[in-house]
Design a protein around this motif. Structure first.
Motif, short mmCIF file in Angstrom:
data_model
loop_
_atom_site.label_atom_id
_atom_site.label_comp_id
_atom_site.label_asym_id
_atom_site.label_seq_id
_atom_site.Cartn_x
_atom_site.Cartn_y
_atom_site.Cartn_z
N GLY B 9 -18.14 29.41 23.49
CA GLY B 9 -19.08 28.35 23.85
C GLY B 9 -18.52 27.47 24.96
N PRO B 10 -19.00 26.22 25.10
CA PRO B 10 -19.87 25.58 24.11
C PRO B 10 -21.30 26.12 24.13
N LEU B 11 -21.90 26.11 22.93
CA LEU B 11 -23.29 26.48 22.76
C LEU B 11 -24.06 25.18 22.56
N SER B 12 -24.98 24.91 23.46
CA SER B 12 -25.73 23.66 23.42
C SER B 12 -27.15 23.95 22.95
N VAL B 13 -27.58 23.24 21.90
CA VAL B 13 -28.88 23.47 21.29
C VAL B 13 -29.60 22.13 21.11
N PRO B 14 -30.88 22.04 21.43
CA PRO B 14 -31.58 20.77 21.22
C PRO B 14 -31.76 20.49 19.73
N GLU B 15 -31.76 19.22 19.40
CA GLU B 15 -31.99 18.81 18.02
C GLU B 15 -33.31 19.36 17.51
N GLY B 16 -33.29 19.89 16.30
CA GLY B 16 -34.49 20.45 15.68
C GLY B 16 -34.68 21.94 15.93
N ALA B 17 -33.92 22.50 16.87
CA ALA B 17 -34.04 23.93 17.18
C ALA B 17 -33.13 24.74 16.25
N PHE B 34 -17.12 35.15 6.05
CA PHE B 34 -17.26 33.72 5.80
C PHE B 34 -17.52 32.98 7.10
N TRP B 35 -18.25 31.88 6.96
CA TRP B 35 -18.41 30.92 8.05
C TRP B 35 -17.84 29.58 7.61
N TYR B 36 -16.97 29.05 8.45
CA TYR B 36 -16.39 27.73 8.22
C TYR B 36 -16.84 26.80 9.34
N ARG B 37 -16.99 25.54 8.99
CA ARG B 37 -17.29 24.50 9.97
C ARG B 37 -16.06 23.62 10.09
N GLN B 38 -15.67 23.32 11.31
CA GLN B 38 -14.50 22.47 11.53
C GLN B 38 -14.84 21.37 12.51
N TYR B 39 -14.81 20.14 12.01
CA TYR B 39 -14.95 18.99 12.88
C TYR B 39 -13.61 18.69 13.53
N SER B 82 -25.28 16.05 13.53
CA SER B 82 -24.13 16.18 12.63
C SER B 82 -23.65 17.63 12.49
N ASP B 83 -24.45 18.58 12.96
CA ASP B 83 -24.02 19.98 12.96
C ASP B 83 -23.08 20.30 14.12
N SER B 84 -22.93 19.37 15.04
CA SER B 84 -22.02 19.58 16.18
C SER B 84 -20.59 19.71 15.66
N ALA B 85 -19.99 20.87 15.89
CA ALA B 85 -18.67 21.18 15.35
C ALA B 85 -18.26 22.53 15.91
N THR B 86 -17.07 22.97 15.54
CA THR B 86 -16.65 24.35 15.83
C THR B 86 -16.88 25.19 14.59
N TYR B 87 -17.54 26.34 14.78
CA TYR B 87 -17.84 27.23 13.66
C TYR B 87 -16.93 28.46 13.75
N LEU B 88 -16.19 28.67 12.67
CA LEU B 88 -15.22 29.75 12.62
C LEU B 88 -15.75 30.87 11.73
N LYS B 104 -11.87 32.85 17.03
CA LYS B 104 -11.42 31.64 17.72
C LYS B 104 -12.42 30.49 17.62
N GLY B 105 -13.61 30.79 17.10
CA GLY B 105 -14.56 29.73 16.88
C GLY B 105 -15.53 29.53 18.02
N THR B 106 -16.73 29.08 17.67
CA THR B 106 -17.75 28.71 18.66
C THR B 106 -17.99 27.22 18.56
N HIS B 107 -17.85 26.55 19.70
CA HIS B 107 -18.10 25.10 19.73
C HIS B 107 -19.59 24.86 19.92
N LEU B 108 -20.21 24.26 18.93
CA LEU B 108 -21.66 24.02 18.94
C LEU B 108 -21.92 22.54 19.22
N ILE B 109 -22.82 22.30 20.15
CA ILE B 109 -23.23 20.93 20.47
C ILE B 109 -24.73 20.82 20.26
#
Lengths: 118, 112
Positions: B9-17, B34-39, B82-88, B104-109
């Motif tokens: 990433g970063p992967l940028s997504v509009p709120e609500g999408a 597994f999917w992990y979220r890391q702030y 609040s979903d903005s984080a790195t997803y492993l 290595k994770g995807t950074h989601l914004i």
């Protein structure tokens, strides 16, 4: 899931010294693991901490550098020996919680220990 | 050598999408996914696990597994800031030290 604590939460150390990190779980767990997360990187497994026997190390990690103890089913330590700046990382313990409501192979992580080596 | 690949990433997504995160793995005998979220500054938090082909839904999260294609994905519906984080993405294959192999994770914004 189990509640996991680690001590210290962070430390700054001089090269050539050693640091022991503690991991405490509030319930008995069979499997405990140690991971490393280098700056900007993902997690890399160091070893499985086996209760009553020697730890099982992942390729690239050795006991002399990362000795591990697991004296019982709730506690483990990881020592980072003869540290160099390349050891600066976050060290995390995790547990595979086979009890409660968790599913197979699920792992839960402690808060981590942020280590800086100067 | 076990490998887990993710787009950083970063992967940028509009709120609500819907946010769509993807992961491929190399070891065909992998059993658990597994999917992990890391702030930032925090340790990884498990959000989804999946073991069989198909979809698994939990609230706004859906995990999808295709073992033939060695592909795992995570969909996040109604994305929130609040979903903005790195997803492993993590895979269990057994053997060695018997732990998880992480991507290595995807950074989601999520953009408000």
């Amino acid at each position: 899931s189990a509640v996991i604590s680690q001590k210290p939460s962070r430390d700054i150390c001089q090269r050539g010294t050693s640091l022991t990190i503690q991991c405490q779980v509030d319930s008995q767990v069979t499997m405990m693991f140690w991971y490393r997360q280098q700056p900007g990187q993902s997690l890399t497994l160091i070893a499985t901490a086996n209760q009553g026997s020697e730890a099982t190390y992942e390729s690239g990690f050795v006991i002399d550098k990362f000795p591990i103890s697991r004296p019982n089913l709730t506690f483990s330590t990881l020592t980072v020996s003869n540290m160099s700046p390349e050891d600066s990382s976050i060290y995390l313990c995790s547990v595979e919680d086979l009890g409660g409501q968790s599913s197979y192979n699920e792992q839960f992580f402690g808060p981590g220990t942020r280590l800086t080596v100067l | 050598q076990k490998e887990v690949e993710q787009n950083s990433g970063p992967l940028s997504v509009p709120e609500g999408a819907i946010a769509s995160l993807n992961c491929t793995y190399s070891d065909r005998v992998s059993q658990s996914f597994f999917w992990y979220r890391q702030y930032s500054g925090k340790s990884p938090e498990l959000i989804m696990s999946i073991y069989s082909n198909g979809d698994k839904e939990d609230g706004r999260f859906t995990a999808q597994l295709n073992k033939a294609s060695q592909y795992v994905s995570l969909l996040i519906r109604d994305s929130q800031p609040s979903d903005s984080a790195t997803y492993l993405c993590a895979v269990y294959s057994g053997g060695g030290a018997d732990g998880l192999t992480f991507g290595k994770g995807t950074h989601l914004i999520i953009q408000p």
